[in-house]
Design a protein around this motif. Structure first.
Motif, PDB file in Angstrom:
ATOM      1  N   ASP A  42      -9.761   5.518  42.125  1.00 50.07           N
ATOM      2  CA  ASP A  42      -9.229   4.391  41.541  1.00 50.07           C
ATOM      3  C   ASP A  42      -7.436   4.598  41.722  1.00 50.07           C
ATOM      4  O   ASP A  42      -6.980   5.356  41.303  1.00 50.07           O
ATOM      5  CB  ASP A  42      -9.405   4.267  40.230  1.00 50.07           C
ATOM      6  N   CYS A  43      -6.887   3.709  42.635  1.00 55.61           N
ATOM      7  CA  CYS A  43      -5.454   4.208  43.033  1.00 55.61           C
ATOM      8  C   CYS A  43      -4.988   2.626  43.446  1.00 55.61           C
ATOM      9  O   CYS A  43      -5.413   1.511  43.719  1.00 55.61           O
ATOM     10  CB  CYS A  43      -5.567   5.073  43.853  1.00 55.61           C
TER      11      CYS A  43
ATOM     12  N   TYR B 172       0.364   9.839  45.144  1.00 54.69           N
ATOM     13  CA  TYR B 172       0.226  10.290  43.958  1.00 54.69           C
ATOM     14  C   TYR B 172      -1.185  10.265  43.674  1.00 54.69           C
ATOM     15  O   TYR B 172      -1.499  11.092  42.550  1.00 54.69           O
ATOM     16  CB  TYR B 172       1.206   9.404  43.000  1.00 54.69           C
ATOM     17  N   CYS B 173      -1.973   9.829  44.273  1.00 52.99           N
ATOM     18  CA  CYS B 173      -3.676   9.547  43.770  1.00 52.99           C
ATOM     19  C   CYS B 173      -4.306  10.895  44.102  1.00 52.99           C
ATOM     20  O   CYS B 173      -5.433  10.972  43.435  1.00 52.99           O
ATOM     21  CB  CYS B 173      -4.184   8.731  44.841  1.00 52.99           C
TER      22      CYS B 173
ATOM     23  N   LYS C 151      -3.717   4.633  50.432  1.00 50.11           N
ATOM     24  CA  LYS C 151      -3.586   5.065  49.090  1.00 50.11           C
ATOM     25  C   LYS C 151      -2.159   5.780  48.834  1.00 50.11           C
ATOM     26  O   LYS C 151      -1.794   6.305  49.713  1.00 50.11           O
ATOM     27  CB  LYS C 151      -4.775   6.022  48.634  1.00 50.11           C
ATOM     28  N   SER C 152      -1.723   5.690  47.588  1.00 47.04           N
ATOM     29  CA  SER C 152      -0.458   6.382  47.478  1.00 47.04           C
ATOM     30  C   SER C 152      -0.787   7.761  47.126  1.00 47.04           C
ATOM     31  O   SER C 152      -1.822   8.438  47.012  1.00 47.04           O
ATOM     32  CB  SER C 152      -0.188   5.829  45.768  1.00 47.04           C
TER      33      SER C 152
ATOM     34  N   GLU D 155      -3.123   0.884  46.712  1.00 50.62           N
ATOM     35  CA  GLU D 155      -3.198   0.789  48.347  1.00 50.62           C
ATOM     36  C   GLU D 155      -2.107  -0.058  48.674  1.00 50.62           C
ATOM     37  O   GLU D 155      -1.747  -0.995  48.117  1.00 50.62           O
ATOM     38  CB  GLU D 155      -4.467   0.528  48.693  1.00 50.62           C
TER      39      GLU D 155
ATOM     40  N   GLU E 202      -8.187  10.935  43.521  1.00 53.29           N
ATOM     41  CA  GLU E 202      -8.864   9.764  42.510  1.00 53.29           C
ATOM     42  C   GLU E 202      -9.288   8.785  43.531  1.00 53.29           C
ATOM     43  O   GLU E 202      -8.751   8.410  44.429  1.00 53.29           O
ATOM     44  CB  GLU E 202      -7.771   9.595  41.814  1.00 53.29           C
TER      45      GLU E 202
ATOM     46  N   ASP F 211      -5.592  -2.750  44.263  1.00 56.90           N
ATOM     47  CA  ASP F 211      -6.164  -1.874  43.611  1.00 56.90           C
ATOM     48  C   ASP F 211      -7.599  -1.320  44.311  1.00 56.90           C
ATOM     49  O   ASP F 211      -8.213  -2.005  44.916  1.00 56.90           O
ATOM     50  CB  ASP F 211      -6.527  -2.644  42.180  1.00 56.90           C
TER      51      ASP F 211
END
Length: 66
Positions: A18-19, A12-13, A9-10, A21, A16, A34
């Protein structure tokens, strides 16, 4: 035997669910998906130079909504 991509995952997530990848699909191919779609969801595949170009354009704001 082929190994499954290791999706990440990013940063920035944070926590969270929902992010975005990323994973290295082949030595010169980067996958983008997604996270909420998971294993069965679509994957965009970029060459390494194509992915670098995408990131550069995102940082420039070329895809920002006006």
């Amino acid at each position: 035997m082929s190994m499954a991509p290791r999706w990440q995952k990013s940063s920035y997530c944070m926590n969270e669910s929902d992010c975005v990848e990323l994973a290295r699909l082949l030595p010169d191919t980067i996958g983008l998906r997604d996270s909420k779609r998971g294993q069965g969801g679509p994957v965009l595949a970029f060459s390494a130079p194509g992915f670098e170009s995408l990131i550069t354009r995102i940082k420039r704001g070329e895809f920002d909504r006006h």
